[in-house]
Design a protein around this motif. Structure first.
Motif, mmCIF file in Angstrom:
data_model
loop_
_atom_site.group_PDB
_atom_site.id
_atom_site.type_symbol
_atom_site.label_atom_id
_atom_site.label_comp_id
_atom_site.label_asym_id
_atom_site.label_seq_id
_atom_site.Cartn_x
_atom_site.Cartn_y
_atom_site.Cartn_z
ATOM 1 N N ILE A 71 0.840 -1.208 0.000
ATOM 2 C CA ILE A 71 0.000 0.000 0.000
ATOM 3 C C ILE A 71 0.874 1.258 0.000
ATOM 4 N N LYS A 72 1.961 1.235 0.758
ATOM 5 C CA LYS A 72 2.874 2.369 0.790
ATOM 6 C C LYS A 72 3.455 2.650 -0.593
ATOM 7 N N GLU A 73 3.676 1.598 -1.373
ATOM 8 C CA GLU A 73 4.205 1.756 -2.727
ATOM 9 C C GLU A 73 3.101 2.068 -3.749
ATOM 10 N N ARG A 74 1.894 2.318 -3.259
ATOM 11 C CA ARG A 74 0.749 2.768 -4.061
ATOM 12 C C ARG A 74 0.158 1.708 -4.981
ATOM 13 N N HIS A 75 0.375 0.451 -4.634
ATOM 14 C CA HIS A 75 -0.355 -0.622 -5.318
ATOM 15 C C HIS A 75 -1.642 -0.857 -4.521
ATOM 16 N N TYR A 76 -2.499 0.159 -4.532
ATOM 17 C CA TYR A 76 -3.648 0.160 -3.630
ATOM 18 C C TYR A 76 -4.604 -1.007 -3.895
ATOM 19 N N GLN A 77 -4.940 -1.241 -5.147
ATOM 20 C CA GLN A 77 -5.895 -2.304 -5.458
ATOM 21 C C GLN A 77 -5.358 -3.678 -5.061
ATOM 22 N N ILE A 78 -4.074 -3.905 -5.331
ATOM 23 C CA ILE A 78 -3.474 -5.188 -4.959
ATOM 24 C C ILE A 78 -3.427 -5.321 -3.441
ATOM 25 N N GLY A 79 -3.077 -4.234 -2.747
ATOM 26 C CA GLY A 79 -3.011 -4.258 -1.291
ATOM 27 C C GLY A 79 -4.352 -4.582 -0.665
ATOM 28 N N PHE A 80 -5.405 -3.920 -1.124
ATOM 29 C CA PHE A 80 -6.730 -4.173 -0.555
ATOM 30 C C PHE A 80 -7.262 -5.553 -0.953
ATOM 31 N N SER A 81 -6.878 -6.038 -2.128
ATOM 32 C CA SER A 81 -7.267 -7.390 -2.539
ATOM 33 C C SER A 81 -6.605 -8.435 -1.643
ATOM 34 N N ARG A 82 -5.372 -8.163 -1.240
ATOM 35 C CA ARG A 82 -4.689 -9.101 -0.338
ATOM 36 C C ARG A 82 -5.303 -9.074 1.059
ATOM 37 N N ILE A 83 -5.720 -7.907 1.510
ATOM 38 C CA ILE A 83 -6.422 -7.835 2.803
ATOM 39 C C ILE A 83 -7.711 -8.643 2.733
ATOM 40 N N ARG A 84 -8.433 -8.461 1.635
ATOM 41 C CA ARG A 84 -9.685 -9.208 1.437
ATOM 42 C C ARG A 84 -9.422 -10.717 1.460
ATOM 43 N N ALA A 85 -8.353 -11.155 0.757
ATOM 44 C CA ALA A 85 -8.022 -12.579 0.716
ATOM 45 C C ALA A 85 -7.655 -13.101 2.101
ATOM 46 N N LYS A 86 -6.890 -12.309 2.846
ATOM 47 C CA LYS A 86 -6.462 -12.726 4.180
ATOM 48 C C LYS A 86 -7.649 -12.884 5.127
ATOM 49 N N LEU A 87 -8.566 -11.903 5.117
ATOM 50 C CA LEU A 87 -9.738 -11.973 5.989
ATOM 51 C C LEU A 87 -10.642 -13.139 5.605
ATOM 52 N N HIS A 88 -10.851 -13.308 4.304
ATOM 53 C CA HIS A 88 -11.691 -14.400 3.809
ATOM 54 C C HIS A 88 -11.099 -15.745 4.230
ATOM 55 N N ALA A 89 -9.784 -15.905 4.075
ATOM 56 C CA ALA A 89 -9.128 -17.160 4.423
ATOM 57 C C ALA A 89 -9.164 -17.417 5.929
ATOM 58 N N GLN A 90 -8.995 -16.373 6.726
ATOM 59 C CA GLN A 90 -9.026 -16.540 8.177
ATOM 60 C C GLN A 90 -10.404 -16.981 8.656
ATOM 61 N N ILE A 91 -11.441 -16.403 8.078
ATOM 62 C CA ILE A 91 -12.811 -16.771 8.457
ATOM 63 C C ILE A 91 -13.082 -18.227 8.089
ATOM 64 N N ASN A 92 -12.760 -18.593 6.847
ATOM 65 C CA ASN A 92 -12.992 -19.968 6.406
ATOM 66 C C ASN A 92 -12.086 -20.957 7.138
ATOM 67 N N GLY A 93 -10.835 -20.533 7.406
ATOM 68 C CA GLY A 93 -9.915 -21.400 8.126
ATOM 69 C C GLY A 93 -10.399 -21.697 9.528
ATOM 70 N N PHE A 94 -10.996 -20.698 10.178
ATOM 71 C CA PHE A 94 -11.545 -20.890 11.519
ATOM 72 C C PHE A 94 -12.731 -21.852 11.473
ATOM 73 N N LYS A 95 -13.590 -21.694 10.471
ATOM 74 C CA LYS A 95 -14.763 -22.572 10.343
ATOM 75 C C LYS A 95 -14.357 -24.016 10.086
ATOM 76 N N LEU A 96 -13.338 -24.197 9.215
ATOM 77 C CA LEU A 96 -12.907 -25.538 8.818
ATOM 78 C C LEU A 96 -11.837 -26.110 9.740
ATOM 79 N N LYS A 97 -11.388 -25.305 10.727
ATOM 80 C CA LYS A 97 -10.308 -25.693 11.632
ATOM 81 C C LYS A 97 -9.064 -26.092 10.842
ATOM 82 N N ALA A 98 -8.740 -25.298 9.837
ATOM 83 C CA ALA A 98 -7.606 -25.580 8.957
ATOM 84 C C ALA A 98 -6.296 -25.349 9.706
ATOM 85 N N SER A 99 -5.373 -26.311 9.605
ATOM 86 C CA SER A 99 -4.079 -26.167 10.264
ATOM 87 C C SER A 99 -3.194 -25.167 9.532
ATOM 88 N N GLU A 100 -3.354 -25.072 8.194
ATOM 89 C CA GLU A 100 -2.569 -24.125 7.402
ATOM 90 C C GLU A 100 -3.475 -23.414 6.396
#
Length: 392
Positions: free
Chosen positions: A63-92
């Protein structure tokens, strides 16, 4: 080209290619890492593309390097994965997060302008070659045991469908993959290794605390991650020492995200004088050479290059019975397979410490075997030739 098993495997492949026949471009997301200087001079390393360098940077940096769309897409991916990982009890959940990261960022990434006869995606996730490279024939490489990887299979099916060939590094790796992704065609091309290179590098002088350690020395070379089972190794060593085997030290060469957790585990088990994390080493071979026993305590593997390298150095080897272990070595011939888990490691290590003749026999047997896999490159050439024949 950071220090790692897949990176070493790629270097071996590049070293074995016939550059009189093939012109090779290498696309790296970032041109960094200790192995970068080892890439053969015949290889043309493509110019870095800023958007792709973001995959090896933190989200705040992106984000600091102004790749704003990529940065926010990665945040979205991280949050989505954390939510699903918690539901599925994923080890990784990191595997699923990588999938989502590519899914959300693909529209923002440029396509490579050059058109190729063959494009190889050497490490999952393979979305870059699948979507952003034009080639007559596309090859995807499998290095891991997919029965243990928690991903969105339907999303990956669409990706796999874009490849003309899929290559696994072992037969067991191939079978595990096909149990998950049924109906796909997968060939086997094993990792290419240069025994001459391994033995030569093992003679190099490096700062090595093992040389002054007169105890029985175990070595592991691995990424510090859940898959590699270093946490199980620490707990196993605690049990072994508590049972009376005091004259023992375990050295781990490698780095990764679990480092601080492992340091805490070492301290909690009072093993600071017995279990050592040596960190990243460009040349791990002198440490392997100094070992009395090489142990791979992994929860899963595709086919561990480090195990074969230890065998090249005529070391007795113990590996856990991860799903693809039988394709790694022949039990009681050029290595030993113990039960997967802490108890298995404890039993296997004690057996090898106690039975010197057994340990020596395993080491001697490795000297009679050829671990170079010289013929594997021909399988890859056949795939190239099929592509050429198909176009003519």
């Amino acid at each position: 080209m950071e220090v790692g098993g897949v990176e070493r495997s790629l270097l071996s492949l590049l070293e074995n290619l016939d550059y009189n026949t093939y012109h090779v471009d290498l696309m790296l997301y970032r041109q960094q890492g200790e192995f970068l200087k080892l890439v053969p001079h015949n290889v043309n390393i493509l110019t870095e593309i800023p958007a792709y360098t973001t995959f090896r940077k933190s989200i705040p940096t992106v984000i600091k390097e102004r790749h704003y769309q990529i940065g926010f897409s990665r945040i979205r991916a991280k949050l989505h994965a954390q939510i699903n990982g918690f539901k599925l009890k994923a080890s990784e959940p990191g595997y699923y997060q990588s999938q989502l990261m590519w899914k959300y960022t693909l529209p923002m990434l440029p396509t490579i302008k050059e058109q190729y006869d063959v494009a190889i995606s050497y490490l999952w996730p393979h979305y870059f070659v699948a979507e952003k490279v034009e080639a007559h024939h596309k090859i995807a490489w499998i290095h891991t045991d997919y029965s243990t990887v928690q991903v969105d299979k339907e999303m990956d099916y669409d990706m796999w469908a874009t490849f003309d060939s899929i290559i696994a590094v072992s037969e067991a790796c191939r079978e595990a993959f096909l149990n998950v992704y049924k109906g796909l065609d997968v060939k086997v091309v094993e990792n290419m290794i240069s025994p001459m290179f391994v033995r030569k590098m093992a003679t190099k002088e490096v700062e090595n605390p093992m040389l002054n350690d007169t105890r029985f020395k175990i070595v592991t070379v691995a990424r510090l991650s859940h898959a590699k089972g270093i946490d199980m190794a620490i707990k196993a060593l605690k049990q072994i020492i508590d049972s009376g085997y005091k004259n023992l030290a375990w050295y781990v060469v490698g780095y990764g995200g679990d480092e601080q957790m492992l340091y805490r585990l070492i301290a909690n088990n009072h093993l600071q004088d017995h279990f050592f994390l040596l960190g990243k080493k460009v040349n791990p071979y002198p440490f392997m050479k100094a070992a009395d026993l090489y142990v791979q305590p992994s929860r899963y593997e595709g086919k561990a290059v480090t195990v074969t390298e230890a065998q090249i150095l005529a070391k007795p080897v113990l590996i856990t019975n991860y799903p693809t272990a039988a394709s790694q070595l022949k039990h009681n011939v050029d290595g030993c397979i113990c039960a997967l888990g802490i108890d298995g490691l404890v039993t296997g290590i004690k057996q090898l410490i106690h039975h010197t003749s057994y340990r020596n026999r395993l080491a001697e047997n490795t000297k009679q075997l050829d671990y170079s896999n010289k013929l594997e490159i021909k399988k890859l050439y056949q795939t190239f030739e099929q592509e050429v024949a198909g176009r003519s």
